[in-house]
Design a protein around this motif. Structure first.
Motif, mmCIF file in Angstrom:
data_model
loop_
_atom_site.group_PDB
_atom_site.id
_atom_site.type_symbol
_atom_site.label_atom_id
_atom_site.label_comp_id
_atom_site.label_asym_id
_atom_site.label_seq_id
_atom_site.Cartn_x
_atom_site.Cartn_y
_atom_site.Cartn_z
ATOM 1 N N ARG A 38 -31.031 -5.766 49.424
ATOM 2 C CA ARG A 38 -31.740 -4.644 48.815
ATOM 3 C C ARG A 38 -32.493 -5.138 47.590
ATOM 4 O O ARG A 38 -32.100 -6.107 46.948
ATOM 5 C CB ARG A 38 -30.794 -3.505 48.436
ATOM 6 N N GLN A 39 -33.586 -4.442 47.304
ATOM 7 C CA GLN A 39 -34.439 -4.834 46.190
ATOM 8 C C GLN A 39 -34.953 -3.603 45.471
ATOM 9 O O GLN A 39 -35.340 -2.612 46.112
ATOM 10 C CB GLN A 39 -35.615 -5.676 46.678
ATOM 11 N N THR A 40 -34.961 -3.677 44.146
ATOM 12 C CA THR A 40 -35.529 -2.625 43.320
ATOM 13 C C THR A 40 -36.672 -3.233 42.504
ATOM 14 O O THR A 40 -36.801 -4.455 42.411
ATOM 15 C CB THR A 40 -34.492 -2.021 42.383
ATOM 16 N N TYR A 43 -34.755 -5.422 39.748
ATOM 17 C CA TYR A 43 -33.901 -6.553 40.085
ATOM 18 C C TYR A 43 -34.417 -7.339 41.284
ATOM 19 O O TYR A 43 -35.099 -6.811 42.155
ATOM 20 C CB TYR A 43 -32.477 -6.064 40.386
ATOM 21 N N ARG A 45 -34.076 -9.450 44.834
ATOM 22 C CA ARG A 45 -33.428 -9.073 46.088
ATOM 23 C C ARG A 45 -31.956 -9.495 46.053
ATOM 24 O O ARG A 45 -31.627 -10.637 45.741
ATOM 25 C CB ARG A 45 -34.157 -9.737 47.241
ATOM 26 N N GLU A 88 -27.310 4.154 41.839
ATOM 27 C CA GLU A 88 -27.620 2.725 41.701
ATOM 28 C C GLU A 88 -27.784 2.016 43.038
ATOM 29 O O GLU A 88 -28.161 0.836 43.077
ATOM 30 C CB GLU A 88 -26.569 2.002 40.855
ATOM 31 N N ASP A 89 -27.506 2.703 44.138
ATOM 32 C CA ASP A 89 -27.787 2.138 45.462
ATOM 33 C C ASP A 89 -29.254 2.329 45.862
ATOM 34 O O ASP A 89 -29.680 1.818 46.898
ATOM 35 C CB ASP A 89 -26.897 2.799 46.520
ATOM 36 N N THR A 90 -29.991 3.067 45.060
ATOM 37 C CA THR A 90 -31.403 3.282 45.349
ATOM 38 C C THR A 90 -32.148 1.953 45.373
ATOM 39 O O THR A 90 -32.100 1.179 44.418
ATOM 40 C CB THR A 90 -32.028 4.213 44.296
ATOM 41 N N ALA A 91 -32.820 1.690 46.480
ATOM 42 C CA ALA A 91 -33.513 0.414 46.662
ATOM 43 C C ALA A 91 -34.225 0.427 48.006
ATOM 44 O O ALA A 91 -34.026 1.339 48.818
ATOM 45 C CB ALA A 91 -32.526 -0.751 46.621
ATOM 46 N N TYR A 93 -34.135 -1.508 51.414
ATOM 47 C CA TYR A 93 -33.151 -2.318 52.121
ATOM 48 C C TYR A 93 -33.818 -3.110 53.235
ATOM 49 O O TYR A 93 -34.636 -2.561 53.992
ATOM 50 C CB TYR A 93 -32.053 -1.422 52.682
ATOM 51 N N GLN A 109 -36.639 2.525 52.674
ATOM 52 C CA GLN A 109 -36.342 3.029 51.325
ATOM 53 C C GLN A 109 -35.122 3.936 51.366
ATOM 54 O O GLN A 109 -35.063 4.885 52.164
ATOM 55 C CB GLN A 109 -37.548 3.797 50.784
ATOM 56 N N THR A 111 -33.084 6.364 48.732
ATOM 57 C CA THR A 111 -33.123 7.007 47.424
ATOM 58 C C THR A 111 -31.925 7.928 47.292
ATOM 59 O O THR A 111 -31.746 8.831 48.124
ATOM 60 C CB THR A 111 -34.412 7.799 47.230
#
Length: 114
Positions: A38-40, A43, A45, A88-91, A93, A109, A111
């Motif tokens: 996962r990537q935001t 941060y 990946r 905080e799992d929002t990313a 994938y 995505q 969210t």
């Protein structure tokens, strides 16, 4: 040609669940460990889960106990069941076979928000 295609993302409330799928072209997953990343925007990946060809899973500490990775070798598909989701799992994938020279898919995505 599409080699990796992730799906199943969406908007979910905290505490909710989603199931992600990743389908591979040909035999891209065969014999390989496959990972979900996962990537935001903030941060790099992050590798959150892996599964061996025989189905042995491993998880990052941040998701252990909440996420479950599985695979269907006949369908060349890997899944990520995500429960007890947190903001905080929002990313975005992604999935990818580890150690294989292949492009990343478009991602899906996730969210988590009330």
């Amino acid at each position: 040609q599409v080699q990796l295609e992730e799906s199943g993302g969406g908007l979910v409330q905290p505490g909710g669940s989603l199931r992600l799928s990743c389908a591979a072209s040909g035999t891209l997953f065969s014999g390989n460990v496959v990972g979900w990343y996962r990537q935001t925007p903030v941060y790099d990946r992050e590798l959150v889960a892996t599964i061996t060809n025989r189905g042995t899973p491993d998880y990052a500490a941040s998701v252990r106990g909440r996420f479950t990775i599985s695979r269907d070798n006949a369908k060349q598909t890997v899944y990520l069941q995500m429960n007890s989701l947190k903001p905080e799992d929002t990313a975005v994938y992604y999935c990818r076979p580890i150690g294989v020279n292949t492009s990343w898919g478009q991602g899906t995505q996730v969210t988590v928000s009330s």
